[in-house]
Design a protein around this motif. Structure first.
Motif, mmCIF file in Angstrom:
data_model
loop_
_atom_site.group_PDB
_atom_site.id
_atom_site.type_symbol
_atom_site.label_atom_id
_atom_site.label_comp_id
_atom_site.label_asym_id
_atom_site.label_seq_id
_atom_site.Cartn_x
_atom_site.Cartn_y
_atom_site.Cartn_z
ATOM 1 N N ALA A 47 6.668 -6.095 6.523
ATOM 2 C CA ALA A 47 5.253 -6.136 6.912
ATOM 3 C C ALA A 47 4.530 -7.252 6.173
ATOM 4 C CB ALA A 47 4.592 -4.787 6.612
ATOM 5 N N LEU A 48 4.762 -7.369 4.873
ATOM 6 C CA LEU A 48 4.112 -8.401 4.069
ATOM 7 C C LEU A 48 4.462 -9.790 4.587
ATOM 8 C CD1 LEU A 48 3.758 -8.387 0.216
ATOM 9 C CD2 LEU A 48 4.320 -10.481 1.415
ATOM 10 N N SER A 49 5.737 -9.998 4.904
ATOM 11 C CA SER A 49 6.189 -11.296 5.390
ATOM 12 C C SER A 49 5.503 -11.666 6.703
ATOM 13 C CB SER A 49 7.703 -11.280 5.575
ATOM 14 O OG SER A 49 8.150 -12.497 6.129
ATOM 15 N N ALA A 70 -4.119 -1.507 2.587
ATOM 16 C CA ALA A 70 -4.012 -2.263 1.332
ATOM 17 C C ALA A 70 -3.404 -3.639 1.590
ATOM 18 C CB ALA A 70 -3.166 -1.487 0.322
ATOM 19 N N LEU A 71 -2.398 -3.697 2.446
ATOM 20 C CA LEU A 71 -1.775 -4.982 2.797
ATOM 21 C C LEU A 71 -2.732 -5.868 3.592
ATOM 22 C CD1 LEU A 71 1.815 -3.893 3.937
ATOM 23 C CD2 LEU A 71 1.253 -5.244 1.915
ATOM 24 N N MET A 72 -3.377 -5.276 4.592
ATOM 25 C CA MET A 72 -4.243 -6.049 5.494
ATOM 26 C C MET A 72 -5.441 -6.664 4.775
ATOM 27 S SD MET A 72 -2.889 -5.934 8.535
ATOM 28 C CE MET A 72 -1.637 -4.986 9.431
ATOM 29 N N LEU A 73 -5.900 -6.007 3.707
ATOM 30 C CA LEU A 73 -7.022 -6.537 2.940
ATOM 31 C C LEU A 73 -6.563 -7.517 1.863
ATOM 32 C CD1 LEU A 73 -9.060 -3.231 2.391
ATOM 33 C CD2 LEU A 73 -9.575 -5.045 4.015
ATOM 34 N N SER A 74 -5.476 -7.177 1.196
ATOM 35 C CA SER A 74 -5.050 -7.952 0.028
ATOM 36 C C SER A 74 -4.471 -9.315 0.388
ATOM 37 C CB SER A 74 -4.003 -7.162 -0.775
ATOM 38 O OG SER A 74 -4.513 -5.921 -1.207
ATOM 39 N N ILE A 75 -3.676 -9.376 1.441
ATOM 40 C CA ILE A 75 -2.988 -10.627 1.777
ATOM 41 C C ILE A 75 -3.963 -11.754 2.129
ATOM 42 C CG2 ILE A 75 -1.385 -11.722 3.408
ATOM 43 C CD1 ILE A 75 0.174 -9.042 3.399
ATOM 44 N N ILE A 100 1.921 -2.024 -3.956
ATOM 45 C CA ILE A 100 1.370 -3.153 -3.194
ATOM 46 C C ILE A 100 0.519 -4.027 -4.103
ATOM 47 C CG2 ILE A 100 -0.260 -3.755 -1.348
ATOM 48 C CD1 ILE A 100 0.881 -1.296 0.164
ATOM 49 N N ALA A 101 -0.269 -3.383 -4.960
ATOM 50 C CA ALA A 101 -1.071 -4.150 -5.931
ATOM 51 C C ALA A 101 -0.162 -4.977 -6.835
ATOM 52 C CB ALA A 101 -1.922 -3.200 -6.768
#
Length: 431
Positions: free
Chosen positions: A93-95, A144-149, A174-175
């Protein structure tokens, strides 16, 4: 079993008033009492700072702590407390999210608007941002991913991730992998107040991002009006509109509608199609698939808000969809890409039967923080530029100033701005 056949409507026999009612969102109880309660919470945090936050943490989350901040040691240790299966899914997902959002980074823009006159855009990250990750019954790791990236890609220097306590190891992981080491264990309206106003230990931020319940939403709206902190977008309950044709798979449509309906009791799902048999088959599938879902209370409640609308043509479906401005728009139609030209208002569009809304929530790479409640007619999905600001830069050569001086004088004097004109005259005399 819930009877949703009463939610079938035939568009062309409805009056104008009935059409407005059919496309109305569920009433959100952002009544005077909630507004007043949120105002009191914000005011209490403003006056009493940390003391108020500790009190609200105990009252709303039954949580007591010495510090609102999670230690770096605990954040780092989270990688030992989550499964490999989870890490692998997060990695993909992150990639994908990073791959899509990294292409959104804009280069500085420079234009020569007139010989010797240069205008430029330079992009700068918002210095401090607060990312609110709601909790619900489970940690919302995807948010968390959608905001942080995009915040990291934009180059924001001070990122605070905030979530209701106790914060799960999955969120902390994730953090960790995104190197966000300022994590606040605070939730609800009081956390938004802390991010906007600051306290003895909590530093205020310049902009707050992220969805939340009605109290969080109301708090975001209020702090954006009473502080220097801005917010990402207005938010309401999640929603989905599906447009289907004669060849669509009713099982697929039903599964999409059910997946969206489980977000919250105030979620809304709408099906638009041209044939009555499509609606009947989809409703049968909904009833069948509901039997396979263990915790269906939220779905049963939100399905009361559902709409199944039969119209005369696909083009009319798109007119209605644009009127509604859905957060999620799924096209269960053949050659769906060809219909993009008819879409004016939508948060995110999903093309074809092999693109479920759930995939967009987690792993396609597009952002799932989207405008809801009709705001898709003027707001966009979250992107890297939301975490940046644009600064304009201008430069003139002396020849260009001489050439344009008379035009500037004409316009400034017309507006009665004599000092403006004098700033030009002073330079021309010098030359």
């Amino acid at each position: 079993m819930l009877n949703i056949n009463k939610n079938i409507f035939y568009w062309n026999i409805l009056t104008k008033k009935e059409k407005i009612h059919v496309l109305s969102r569920p009433h959100i109880n952002s009544n005077k009492n909630i507004k007043e309660l949120v105002f009191k919470i914000i005011d209490n945090v403003k006056k009493h700072g940390d003391l108020a936050l500790h009190s609200y943490n105990l009252e709303f989350d039954n949580f007591k702590c010495k510090s609102f901040y999670i230690s770096r040691k605990k954040i780092d240790n989270s990688s030992n407390l989550v499964s490999k299966k989870f890490k692998d899914a997060i990695s993909i997902a992150l990639s994908n999210i990073n791959n899509f959002h990294s292409k959104q980074i804009l280069s500085d823009l420079i234009v020569e608007t007139y010989p010797g006159v240069y205008c430029k855009h330079i992009y700068r990250p918002i210095q401090s941002v607060g990312l609110y990750v709601p909790k619900g019954n489970h940690p919302l790791v995807s948010t968390a991913l959608m905001l942080s990236i995009p915040a990291k890609l934009a180059g924001c220097h001070n990122i605070t991730l905030c979530s209701p306590p106790p914060i799960s190891n999955e969120i902390l992981y994730i953090a960790k992998i995104l190197k966000i080491y300022t994590v606040l264990q605070l939730g609800g309206a009081h956390s938004i107040a802390a991010l906007a106003l600051g306290t003895e230990t909590v530093k205020f931020v310049d902009k707050i991002f992220g969805p939340g319940n009605i109290f969080v939403t109301e708090a975001k709206l209020q702090v954006s009006q009473c502080s220097l902190t801005s917010i990402d977008m207005p938010a309401g309950p999640s929603e989905m509109l599906v447009i289907a044709d004669d060849l669509s798979n009713p099982a697929f449509i039903a599964s999409d509608l059910l997946s969206q309906a489980e977000h919250s009791q105030n979620s809304q799902v709408i099906l638009l199609c041209t044939k009555n048999f499509i609606v009947k088959n989809v409703i049968k599938e909904i009833q069948k698939q509901l039997l396979l879902i263990p915790n269906k209370n939220i779905i049963l409640h939100s399905l009361k808000n559902s709409r199944f609308i039969v119209v005369n043509s696909l083009k009319e479906c798109f007119k209605i969809s644009n009127l509604y401005s859905p957060e999620h728009l799924i096209l269960h139609i053949k050659n769906s890409k060809n219909f993009l030209k008819y879409i004016n208002n939508a948060g995110s569009v999903f093309l074809g039967k092999w693109t479920p809304g759930a995939a967009g929530d987690y792993i396609t790479g597009a952002n799932h923080v989207l405008p809801t409640y009709g705001y898709a007619n003027s707001y966009s999905s979250l992107r890297v530029s939301d975490f940046q600001k644009i600064i304009t830069v201008q430069k003139m050569t002396k020849i260009a100033l001489q050439s344009l001086s008379k035009s500037i004088a004409t316009l400034s004097l017309m507006e009665g701005m004599n000092a403006h004109n004098q700033s030009i005259v002073t330079r021309i005399k010098f030359l």
